[in-house]
Design an enzyme around this catalytic site. Sequence first.
Site, PDB file in Angstrom:
ATOM      1  N   ALA A  25      95.205  33.497  80.675  1.00  0.00           N
ATOM      2  CA  ALA A  25      95.255  32.131  81.192  1.00  0.00           C
ATOM      3  C   ALA A  25      96.650  31.765  81.668  1.00  0.00           C
ATOM      4  CB  ALA A  25      94.798  31.159  80.111  1.00  0.00           C
ATOM      5  N   ASP A  26      97.674  32.266  80.996  1.00  0.00           N
ATOM      6  CA  ASP A  26      99.047  31.939  81.391  1.00  0.00           C
ATOM      7  C   ASP A  26      99.371  32.472  82.784  1.00  0.00           C
ATOM      8  OD1 ASP A  26      98.802  34.540  80.368  1.00  0.00           O
ATOM      9  OD2 ASP A  26     100.871  34.601  79.652  1.00  0.00           O
TER      10      ASP A  26
END
Length: 259
Positions: A109-110
């Site tokens: 997700a980052d």
Amino acid sequence: MIFVIDIGNTNTVLGIFEEDKLIYEWRIQTDIHKTKDEFAMLIQSLFQFKKLSFSEVEGIIISSVVPPIMRSLETMCVEYFHLTPYVVGKDTLTAPLEIAYPNPKEIGADRIVNAVGAIHLYDEPMIIIDFGTATTFCYVDGQKRYHGGIITPGIKISMDALYDKASKLPKIEIAPPEKVVGSSTVEAMQSGVYYGYVSQIDGIVRRMKRELGVNPTVIATGGFASLIAKGSETIQHIEQHLTLKGLYYIYQHEEKRNM
């Protein structure tokens, strides 16, 4: 006010945005054992120091690469803030980024959030380097499509491995040395770590450029971005708050879409 939360393997970064500006930022250790109540008490203490209250928060968005922490954190948002957070990955929030990747579920997700932040701030195509627990390189083409990239051990992981496996070597500060050729063990280690890592970054970026056949904008973020950029010949921009900004942009996009 919008509350943004980025949960990394080592640290969790929290931010408050007001009128499109990041006005407060906190960094805490990631702890998968914290309960929803412990999270609430910790966040409340950070808020109180800045004279903020939970009731002032209008929305929350979270990105996480640590799945075990999410249940407690999401529950905390509902019970203490009375808000259901957007969750990058779970809610497949990637707009305005298009995913050109064989298995999108594999992407952290980052990395998605960084890419969204970068395309709001800089011109595509681009390479985004994130100096975290791992160091990641991500490529976004001129049509805002995310293609993937490279994952390498972070600089601190490399340093810890060197210290653990070589019993006679001391722990050292990660800093740019005055010269390449060290005149002591500490100087030699500092030079090897720093210039070795700088050379790795520049070497990978150059190989990516040759393979892709483009000259992308190169953006660095993460804890060691400023330090490594001092010696790098390929890093063009440092954006320390890229992940938090990316979260905020995704939140804004989703709110507009759901109006």
